[in-house]
Design a protein around this motif. Structure first.
Motif, short mmCIF file in Angstrom:
data_model
loop_
_atom_site.label_atom_id
_atom_site.label_comp_id
_atom_site.label_asym_id
_atom_site.label_seq_id
_atom_site.Cartn_x
_atom_site.Cartn_y
_atom_site.Cartn_z
N ASP A 3 -10.93 -33.93 -46.26
CA ASP A 3 -10.96 -33.04 -45.36
C ASP A 3 -10.12 -31.60 -45.45
O ASP A 3 -9.80 -30.35 -45.22
CB ASP A 3 -9.45 -33.06 -43.78
CG ASP A 3 -10.11 -34.22 -43.33
OD1 ASP A 3 -10.89 -34.92 -43.02
OD2 ASP A 3 -9.07 -35.78 -42.76
N VAL A 4 -10.39 -31.33 -47.14
CA VAL A 4 -8.75 -30.76 -47.68
C VAL A 4 -10.62 -29.40 -47.84
O VAL A 4 -11.16 -29.87 -48.59
CB VAL A 4 -8.77 -30.64 -49.00
CG1 VAL A 4 -8.29 -29.51 -49.92
CG2 VAL A 4 -7.82 -31.91 -48.58
N PRO A 5 -10.30 -28.65 -47.30
CA PRO A 5 -12.02 -27.53 -48.03
C PRO A 5 -12.38 -27.17 -49.38
O PRO A 5 -11.19 -27.56 -50.36
CB PRO A 5 -11.73 -26.11 -47.40
CG PRO A 5 -10.37 -26.24 -46.58
CD PRO A 5 -9.94 -27.39 -46.96
N THR A 6 -13.95 -26.87 -49.77
CA THR A 6 -13.61 -27.03 -50.69
C THR A 6 -13.94 -25.31 -51.82
O THR A 6 -14.34 -25.14 -52.74
CB THR A 6 -15.25 -27.50 -51.18
OG1 THR A 6 -16.02 -26.71 -50.28
CG2 THR A 6 -15.86 -28.62 -51.15
N GLU A 7 -14.01 -24.49 -50.35
CA GLU A 7 -14.14 -22.96 -50.60
C GLU A 7 -13.32 -21.98 -50.32
O GLU A 7 -12.13 -22.93 -48.82
CB GLU A 7 -15.45 -22.13 -50.09
CG GLU A 7 -16.56 -22.90 -51.30
CD GLU A 7 -18.11 -22.24 -51.01
OE1 GLU A 7 -18.60 -21.34 -51.80
OE2 GLU A 7 -18.08 -22.22 -49.71
N CYS A 8 -13.22 -21.17 -50.20
CA CYS A 8 -12.19 -20.49 -50.20
C CYS A 8 -12.06 -19.01 -50.56
O CYS A 8 -13.52 -18.72 -51.27
CB CYS A 8 -11.01 -20.17 -50.91
SG CYS A 8 -10.22 -20.44 -52.06
N GLN A 9 -11.20 -17.94 -49.57
CA GLN A 9 -11.46 -16.58 -50.24
C GLN A 9 -9.60 -16.30 -51.02
O GLN A 9 -8.71 -16.18 -50.51
CB GLN A 9 -11.58 -15.63 -49.44
CG GLN A 9 -12.66 -15.90 -48.85
CD GLN A 9 -13.32 -15.00 -47.75
OE1 GLN A 9 -14.58 -14.58 -48.13
NE2 GLN A 9 -12.44 -14.29 -47.15
N THR A 10 -10.09 -15.59 -51.56
CA THR A 10 -8.62 -15.01 -52.45
C THR A 10 -8.88 -13.47 -53.40
O THR A 10 -9.50 -13.65 -53.61
CB THR A 10 -8.63 -16.41 -53.57
OG1 THR A 10 -7.19 -16.36 -54.16
CG2 THR A 10 -9.62 -15.79 -54.96
N GLN A 11 -7.05 -13.12 -53.24
CA GLN A 11 -7.07 -11.94 -53.88
C GLN A 11 -7.74 -12.49 -55.50
O GLN A 11 -7.27 -13.23 -55.94
CB GLN A 11 -5.58 -11.37 -54.38
CG GLN A 11 -4.77 -11.18 -53.22
CD GLN A 11 -3.65 -10.69 -53.36
OE1 GLN A 11 -3.14 -9.69 -54.03
NE2 GLN A 11 -2.71 -10.95 -52.18
N GLY A 12 -7.99 -11.82 -56.37
CA GLY A 12 -8.52 -12.20 -57.53
C GLY A 12 -7.29 -11.53 -58.30
O GLY A 12 -6.45 -11.09 -58.21
N LEU A 13 -7.59 -11.80 -59.63
CA LEU A 13 -6.35 -11.67 -60.97
C LEU A 13 -6.26 -10.03 -61.19
O LEU A 13 -4.97 -9.21 -61.36
CB LEU A 13 -6.63 -12.44 -62.02
CG LEU A 13 -6.59 -13.95 -61.86
CD1 LEU A 13 -7.85 -14.06 -62.98
CD2 LEU A 13 -5.82 -14.15 -61.56
#
Ligand code: F6R
Length: 241
Positions: A170-180
């Motif tokens: 159930d844990v997603p495989t993708e995300c959106q994130t602030q970059g470094l």
């Protein structure tokens, strides 16, 4: 221990970690009532949010603050209890009595989020650290130059986060994130690590600056505060504690 850029503090227990970090964040809000605060999800920041909520009950005014999340899963239905907007509403916005409209999450076009957070200008970014050294969902190997982007979660991160879901599948495989590079633009960084399972990542973060350990980029930031409980500090040399 203090270097020109990084302060490391070991607090006696997780609640004390939360109190120390919340005191510094509260001071920023008192100084600048319309502060922009970058917020993390997961277990590490929860003592900070609890301590901030107590300060709000005692009179701290957060009505003017804007909150910007680090990351968001992709693929969960809107309103899913584990999507980071829901989590932050539950652990941060509601306990602080803040307006949900002041919470911004990277759940739309990544360019729009990058533009919005750049225009807002983050005064302090709260971070946890992954067991693999990730910050936000910038997994090992992510370019230090990355801005807000879509990313694939490391399998180790999915396993670590499975505790919040019924099953690993159930844990997603993708995300959106602030970059470094996005994170590095915050005026101040407050990183929290709690627990033995973070000890190796904390030590690696303070070792070689390399894209293999995303958190190591923080050594290049001019104002970083790292707050640990004693178990997260066990792999630091005594000179650093
Ligand atoms: C959460 C995030 C992650 C977590 C990290 C540690 O928004 O961006 O980098 O901070 O995975 O998670 P916890 O605190 O749950 O151990």
């Amino acid at each position: 221990m203090t270097s020109p850029t990084t302060t490391i503090e070991v607090a006696p227990d997780p609640a004390a970690v939360g109190e120390q970090v919340a005191a510094r964040i509260a001071a920023i809000i008192e100084d600048k009532p319309n502060a922009v605060i970058g917020v993390a999800t997961g277990s590490s920041p929860e003592p900070v949010y609890r301590a901030l909520a107590r300060r709000v009950r005692e009179g701290l005014d957060v009505a003017g603050v804007q909150w910007y999340a680090l990351d968001e899963y992709l693929g969960l239905p809107a309103g899913h209890p584990q999507c980071y907007r829901s989590v932050l509403e539950r652990v941060l916005i509601e306990p602080l009595g803040a307006d949900p409209a002041t919470l911004h999450v990277p759940d739309g076009p990544v360019q729009d989020y990058e533009e919005a957070i750049t225009a807002a200008g983050v005064d302090v970014q709260l971070l946890g650290i992954g067991e693999n050294g990730h910050i936000g969902f910038n997994e090992p190997g992510t370019s230090f130059a990355a801005v807000t982007h879509r990313a694939t979660l490391a399998e180790s991160t999915r396993r670590a986060n499975a505790r919040f879901f019924t099953r690993l599948e159930d844990v997603p495989t993708e995300c959106q994130t602030q970059g470094l590079a996005t994170i590095m633009r915050a005026a101040r960084i407050e990183l929290v690590a709690i627990g033995t399972r973070k000890a190796a990542a904390v030590a690696a973060m303070l070792g070689e600056v390399t894209e293999s350990c995303p958190a190591s980029i923080l050594q290049r930031h001019p104002d970083v505060h790292i707050t640990l409980d004693p178990t997260a500090a066990t792999k630091l040399s005594t000179a650093r504690r």
